[in-house]
Motif scaffolding. Structure first.
Motif, PDB file in Angstrom:
ATOM      1  N   SER A   1       9.717   2.935  -0.316  1.00 17.19           N
ATOM      2  CA  SER A   1      10.520   3.988  -0.819  1.00 17.19           C
ATOM      3  C   SER A   1      11.549   4.164   0.530  1.00 17.19           C
ATOM      4  O   SER A   1      12.911   4.555   0.034  1.00 17.19           O
ATOM      5  CB  SER A   1       9.963   5.181  -0.988  1.00 17.19           C
TER       6      SER A   1
ATOM      7  N   GLU B   1       9.342   3.442  -8.572  1.00 17.37           N
ATOM      8  CA  GLU B   1       8.086   3.431  -9.329  1.00 17.37           C
ATOM      9  C   GLU B   1       8.490   3.997 -10.760  1.00 17.37           C
ATOM     10  O   GLU B   1       8.099   4.984 -11.252  1.00 17.37           O
ATOM     11  CB  GLU B   1       7.241   4.399  -8.839  1.00 17.37           C
TER      12      GLU B   1
ATOM     13  N   HIS C   1       4.220  -0.211  -8.560  1.00 17.11           N
ATOM     14  CA  HIS C   1       2.672  -0.404  -8.412  1.00 17.11           C
ATOM     15  C   HIS C   1       2.381  -0.947  -9.668  1.00 17.11           C
ATOM     16  O   HIS C   1       0.885  -1.224  -9.904  1.00 17.11           O
ATOM     17  CB  HIS C   1       1.822   0.647  -8.055  1.00 17.11           C
TER      18      HIS C   1
ATOM     19  N   GLU D   1       0.898  -1.100  -0.023  1.00 15.76           N
ATOM     20  CA  GLU D   1      -0.096   0.036   0.205  1.00 15.76           C
ATOM     21  C   GLU D   1       1.044   1.279   0.066  1.00 15.76           C
ATOM     22  O   GLU D   1       1.973   1.198   0.523  1.00 15.76           O
ATOM     23  CB  GLU D   1      -0.858  -0.036   1.349  1.00 15.76           C
ATOM     24  N   ASN D   2       0.136   2.439  -0.373  1.00 15.27           N
ATOM     25  CA  ASN D   2       0.665   3.662  -0.265  1.00 15.27           C
ATOM     26  C   ASN D   2       1.412   3.814   1.121  1.00 15.27           C
ATOM     27  O   ASN D   2       0.615   3.566   2.063  1.00 15.27           O
ATOM     28  CB  ASN D   2      -0.034   4.862  -0.650  1.00 15.27           C
ATOM     29  N   GLY D   3       2.697   4.200   1.448  1.00 10.85           N
ATOM     30  CA  GLY D   3       3.100   4.378   2.997  1.00 10.85           C
ATOM     31  C   GLY D   3       3.337   3.253   3.410  1.00 10.85           C
ATOM     32  O   GLY D   3       3.661   3.398   4.943  1.00 10.85           O
ATOM     33  N   ALA D   4       3.524   2.256   2.955  1.00 17.08           N
ATOM     34  CA  ALA D   4       3.896   0.865   3.493  1.00 17.08           C
ATOM     35  C   ALA D   4       5.330   0.665   3.841  1.00 17.08           C
ATOM     36  O   ALA D   4       5.890   0.063   4.595  1.00 17.08           O
ATOM     37  CB  ALA D   4       3.499  -0.261   2.569  1.00 17.08           C
TER      38      ALA D   4
HETATM   39  N1  LIG Z   1      10.825  12.143   7.024  1.00 14.67           N
HETATM   40  C1  LIG Z   1       9.610  11.323   7.322  1.00 14.67           C
HETATM   41  N2  LIG Z   1       9.279  11.469   8.729  1.00 14.67           N
HETATM   42  C2  LIG Z   1       8.246  11.026   9.246  1.00 14.67           C
HETATM   43  N3  LIG Z   1       7.677   9.889   8.350  1.00 14.67           N
HETATM   44  C3  LIG Z   1       7.948   9.886   7.187  1.00 14.67           C
HETATM   45  C4  LIG Z   1       8.932  10.652   6.612  1.00 14.67           C
HETATM   46  N4  LIG Z   1       9.057  10.069   5.187  1.00 14.67           N
HETATM   47  C5  LIG Z   1       8.123   9.039   5.377  1.00 14.67           C
HETATM   48  N5  LIG Z   1       7.245   9.012   6.155  1.00 14.67           N
HETATM   49  C6  LIG Z   1       6.330   8.166   6.274  1.00 14.67           C
HETATM   50  O1  LIG Z   1       6.736   6.919   6.317  1.00 14.67           O
HETATM   51  C7  LIG Z   1       5.687   6.087   5.540  1.00 14.67           C
HETATM   52  C8  LIG Z   1       6.356   5.283   4.513  1.00 14.67           C
HETATM   53  O2  LIG Z   1       6.638   6.330   3.656  1.00 14.67           O
HETATM   54  P1  LIG Z   1       7.250   5.657   1.978  1.00 14.67           P
HETATM   55  O3  LIG Z   1       7.431   6.684   1.141  1.00 14.67           O
HETATM   56  O4  LIG Z   1       8.217   4.482   2.406  1.00 14.67           O
HETATM   57  O5  LIG Z   1       6.032   4.561   1.706  1.00 14.67           O
HETATM   58  P2  LIG Z   1       5.721   3.964   0.402  1.00 14.67           P
HETATM   59  O6  LIG Z   1       5.593   2.692   0.668  1.00 14.67           O
HETATM   60  O7  LIG Z   1       7.273   4.283  -0.842  1.00 14.67           O
HETATM   61  O8  LIG Z   1       4.451   4.602  -0.442  1.00 14.67           O
HETATM   62  P3  LIG Z   1       4.099   4.976  -1.912  1.00 14.67           P
HETATM   63  O9  LIG Z   1       3.468   3.670  -2.473  1.00 14.67           O
HETATM   64  O10 LIG Z   1       3.160   5.939  -1.835  1.00 14.67           O
HETATM   65  O11 LIG Z   1       5.505   5.425  -2.683  1.00 14.67           O
HETATM   66  C9  LIG Z   1       4.391   7.113   5.100  1.00 14.67           C
HETATM   67  O12 LIG Z   1       3.495   6.796   6.183  1.00 14.67           O
HETATM   68  C10 LIG Z   1       5.296   8.291   5.300  1.00 14.67           C
HETATM   69  O13 LIG Z   1       4.229   9.300   5.560  1.00 14.67           O
END
Ligand SMILES: Nc1ncnc2c1ncn2[C@@H]1O[C@H](COP(=O)(O)OP(=O)(O)OP(=O)(O)O)[C@@H](O)[C@H]1O
Ligand SMILES: [Mg+2]
Length: 240
Positions: A56, A155, A187, A50-53
């Protein structure tokens, strides 16, 4: 080159001595906290979830731990670091015996800066990558990769039409057969179909292996495309 050189990256774990505060980013992310032993495939490893998992966050930390700049690009360039999570300092990486000649981290947000750097190199491709479309420039960069390298892509589909995603699969396959290793957060149900790969699902339980047809990406896309008039009716009040 011989396939024995791979994988360049064998495993990633959290250093048990790391100060991992579960209330603070990045250890507040379940998949980071429960990372366990992440063992990349010698060819292609996909990060899904999911987004935010946390895909990244982990990809970037691996890139920085491999001495690639967080901004994206190669280890020799783009020293300008953007704000990075401290996760890279908590990672223990087991690398293969052979060091890759090339390593590259490409993230959608920073492609502009990577293109600027590549344009500035002597013998840079013509025309300027900035005069190419997003997807054209991305494909130019991908096609310029060498088999003797490890590549982290965040991505890549953001730049690519469905047809170009198919073309990217063919380029990735050529590079894999020449010895390259990829780790790709995506994704895209098209990219995920690549067969010489391991798909790692990031969720609240940690990071686990999942088969292509068991991914949400495959199931939701397939269901939607097969039944989209009905699905739209269910989703949208005003659909006929
Ligand atoms: N510098 C930061 N400080 C606090 N929380 C952060 C920071 N950077 C990212 N996050 C949080 O960490 C979580 C994971 O973010 P990440 O960007 O790794 O997700 P993702 O799996 O790559 O999502 P997406 O599919 O949307 O790219 C998210 O909830 C984000 O808001
Ligand atoms: Mg992400």
């Amino acid at each position: 080159m011989s396939f024995a050189a791979k994988p360049y990256l064998r495993s990633v774990t959290i250093d048990p001595a790391a100060d991992a505060d579960p209330d603070d980013y990045p250890f507040s992310i379940p998949a980071v906290r429960e990372l366990g032993v992440l063992e990349p495939h010698p060819d292609v490893t996909f990060f899904v979830g999911e987004n935010g998992a946390g895909k990244s966050t982990v990809l970037e930390a691996i890139a920085v731990a491999l001495d690639m700049p967080a901004e994206g690009g190669t280890r020799n360039v783009l020293r300008e670091q953007q704000e990075v999570s401290p996760l890279h300092r908590c990672l223990k990486l087991v690398k293969g015996f052979k060091r890759p000649r090339y390593s590259y981290f490409l993230r959608a947000e920073s492609l502009f800066n990577v293109f600027t750097y590549l344009d500035s190199l002597p013998g840079n491709p013509e025309p300027s990558l900035h005069l190419r479309s997003h997807g054209e420039a991305f494909m130019d960069v991908l096609q310029g990769f060498s088999g003797d390298g490890i590549y982290l892509l965040d991505e890549p589909e953001a730049a690519l039409s469905p047809n170009r995603q198919l073309a990217a699969l063919a380029v990735i396959d050529r590079l894999v057969k020449q010895g390259a290793q990829f780790i790709i957060a995506t994704h895209s149900p098209i990219l995920l179909a690549y067969p010489r790969a391991k798909i790692l699902l990031f969720d609240e339980t940690g990071i686990s292996h999942v088969d292509y047809e068991d991914t949400e990406h495959y199931a939701v896309t397939r269901d939607f495309l097969n039944h989209y008039p009905r699905r739209l009716q269910q989703l949208l009040d005003d659909a006929d």
